[in-house]
Each structure stands twice: as structure tokens, then as C-alpha cells.
Design an enzyme around this catalytic site. Structure first.
Site, mmCIF file in Angstrom:
data_model
loop_
_atom_site.group_PDB
_atom_site.id
_atom_site.type_symbol
_atom_site.label_atom_id
_atom_site.label_comp_id
_atom_site.label_asym_id
_atom_site.label_seq_id
_atom_site.Cartn_x
_atom_site.Cartn_y
_atom_site.Cartn_z
ATOM 1 N N ARG A 28 98.494 -62.134 -16.892
ATOM 2 C CA ARG A 28 99.617 -62.164 -15.955
ATOM 3 C C ARG A 28 100.352 -60.837 -15.914
ATOM 4 O O ARG A 28 101.001 -60.510 -14.917
ATOM 5 C CB ARG A 28 100.544 -63.341 -16.270
ATOM 6 C CG ARG A 28 99.857 -64.684 -16.004
ATOM 7 C CD ARG A 28 100.721 -65.869 -16.381
ATOM 8 N NE ARG A 28 101.029 -65.941 -17.782
ATOM 9 C CZ ARG A 28 100.241 -66.484 -18.717
ATOM 10 N NH1 ARG A 28 99.082 -67.014 -18.377
ATOM 11 N NH2 ARG A 28 100.593 -66.505 -19.980
ATOM 12 N N GLU A 85 102.044 -66.882 -30.335
ATOM 13 C CA GLU A 85 102.808 -68.128 -30.522
ATOM 14 C C GLU A 85 101.823 -69.278 -30.750
ATOM 15 O O GLU A 85 102.091 -70.191 -31.507
ATOM 16 C CB GLU A 85 103.669 -68.389 -29.275
ATOM 17 C CG GLU A 85 104.612 -69.559 -29.403
ATOM 18 C CD GLU A 85 105.316 -69.886 -28.092
ATOM 19 O OE1 GLU A 85 105.062 -69.211 -27.082
ATOM 20 O OE2 GLU A 85 106.105 -70.845 -28.095
HETATM 21 P P1 AMP Z 1 104.025 -63.478 -27.792
HETATM 22 O O1 AMP Z 1 102.951 -62.559 -28.299
HETATM 23 O O2 AMP Z 1 104.270 -64.626 -28.703
HETATM 24 O O3 AMP Z 1 105.282 -62.740 -27.404
HETATM 25 O O4 AMP Z 1 103.441 -64.142 -26.475
HETATM 26 C C1 AMP Z 1 103.427 -63.433 -25.308
HETATM 27 C C2 AMP Z 1 102.151 -63.604 -24.552
HETATM 28 O O5 AMP Z 1 101.671 -64.948 -24.559
HETATM 29 C C3 AMP Z 1 102.366 -63.237 -23.117
HETATM 30 O O6 AMP Z 1 101.231 -62.554 -22.666
HETATM 31 C C4 AMP Z 1 102.582 -64.553 -22.419
HETATM 32 O O7 AMP Z 1 101.911 -64.568 -21.188
HETATM 33 C C5 AMP Z 1 102.000 -65.605 -23.345
HETATM 34 N N1 AMP Z 1 102.952 -66.674 -23.710
HETATM 35 C C6 AMP Z 1 103.423 -66.930 -24.942
HETATM 36 N N2 AMP Z 1 104.219 -67.997 -24.965
HETATM 37 C C7 AMP Z 1 104.284 -68.418 -23.682
HETATM 38 C C8 AMP Z 1 104.975 -69.494 -23.040
HETATM 39 N N3 AMP Z 1 105.752 -70.345 -23.720
HETATM 40 N N4 AMP Z 1 104.822 -69.616 -21.704
HETATM 41 C C9 AMP Z 1 104.026 -68.766 -21.011
HETATM 42 N N5 AMP Z 1 103.356 -67.753 -21.564
HETATM 43 C C10 AMP Z 1 103.471 -67.576 -22.885
#
Ligand code: AMP
Length: 174
Positions: free
Chosen positions: A61, A98
Site C-alpha cells: 500500500r 504486528e
Molecule cells: P508495523 O511494522 O507494525 O508498523 O506495521 C506496519 C505495516 O503493516 C504497514 O505496512 C501496514 O500496511 C501494515 N499494518 C500493520 N498493522 C496494520 C493494521 N492494523 N491495519 C492495516 N495495516 C496494518
């Protein structure tokens, strides 16, 4: 309507996707609304006019928003991809998400030394992806001057994990 109100009205919460306990922020309602997509891209670009040389985005995205921002700024775009997708010589970084873990890659020749990079992604969650992409870009010779997100899930503490780096989010989920 403020931009934050517009964004909020175009996000869809999908509970338990892609894993139990995760509330997924689906941005496809925003993407299919031309006025909302345009407003978001123009605002992200306006905040970084004249301060960056190239835009990088994280698969998938981050490609959509990042390419729009690059076009708006008249700059080029560098894809940060999942492992195994880029055909040339790559640099790689493994990190935790996550939900799960991942490896991201960039072409080793993506940046000229010291080139100022704006890193764009849709959601800042734990900050793991952004931290990994930041380190990868800097290893490839770029200098990340700012990281821009459409949505920041503040309760996951990504901003703390990225302490000392410039972070810019259009829509905050407290
Ligand atoms: P993080 O590395 O935990 O900051 O996660 C960020 C990445 O995972 C981004 O590329 C987001 O597109 C995706 N992502 C993580 N959590 C979510 C969520 N709750 N909703 C949508 N996309 C998420």
C-alpha cells in the site's frame, strides 16, 4: 470537513484480519474515492515540498500512496519490496511485524549517496516496518529525512520505536 474527518470517514475497520485480535485499517474505501485520494496525496506532498529528492514506499500500500506523492512532487519513486521480488542486486532486512515477521529488500543502486528520501506507508503500527525500511534505505546510501503515514495507530507505540526520526501522520488513532 477537515482532512482528518475525510480520512476517518474513508477507513474501514476489519476485526480479526489477518489474524485474531488485529483490527485491520482497510484503506480501499479511501483509494476508490478520487477526491479523498487526491486530497491525501496533495497534503502529503505539500508537507515535503523542496525537502526531499526521491520518495520510497513499502510494498504494497506504500506503493500506491508513495507513487502518488512522488508524482505530485515531480520526483522519482523507489519500491521497498518483499523478499524475492526485485530482480537486481539487493540489500535485505529481516524484522518483526504486528502480526508475524517479514524481510524487505531494495535494489542496492536505488539511491545516490546522501540523497534525501521521503519514506511513505499507509499505516504506522508498531513501527517495525518503518524502522526496517529506514535502516535499509540508509544502508543503500539514502538519507531518510521524513517518514509519512496516512494512519498512525498511536496505541501501538510506533512513534516511540522510531524516536529521533521525523514522523508525519495525517490521521491519528489514539
Ligand atoms: P508495523 O511494522 O507494525 O508498523 O506495521 C506496519 C505495516 O503493516 C504497514 O505496512 C501496514 O500496511 C501494515 N499494518 C500493520 N498493522 C496494520 C493494521 N492494523 N491495519 C492495516 N495495516 C496494518
Amino acid at each position: 470537513m477537515t482532512l482528518a474527518d475525510l480520512i476517518g470517514s474513508r477507513l474501514r475497520d476489519v476485526p480479526d484480519f489477518p489474524a485474531p485480535g488485529i483490527v485491520f485499517k482497510d484503506i480501499t474505501p479511501l483509494l476508490r474515492d478520487g477526491a479523498a485520494l487526491g486530497a491525501v496525496v496533495r497534503e502529503l506532498a505539500a508537507r515535503h515540498t523542496g525537502t526531499v529528492d526521491v520518495v520510497a514506499g513499502v510494498e504494497a500500500r506504500g506503493f500506491i500512496l508513495g507513487a502518488g506523492v512522488a508524482h505530485e512532487l515531480g520526483l522519482g519513486f523507489v519500491p521497498v519490496r518483499k523478499a524475492g521480488k526485485l530482480p537486481g542486486d539487493v540489500l535485505a532486512h529481516h524484522y518483526d511485524l504486528e502480526y508475524g515477521s517479514a524481510t524487505i529488500e531494495v535494489h542496492a543502486d536505488s539511491f545516490t549517496p546522501g540523497q534525501r528520501v521521503l519514506l511513505v506507508d499507509d499505516v504506522l503500527a508498531t513501527g517495525g516496518t518503518a524502522a526496517a525500511a529506514h535502516d535499509l534505505i540508509e544502508r543503500a546510501g539514502g538519507r531518510v529525512v521524513s517518514m509519512a503515514f496516512l494512519v498512525e495507530l498511536a496505541f501501538l507505540g510506533g512513534r516511540d520505536r522510531l524516536a529521533g526520526r521525523s514522523i508525519d501522520s495525517l490521521y491519528l488513532v489514539p
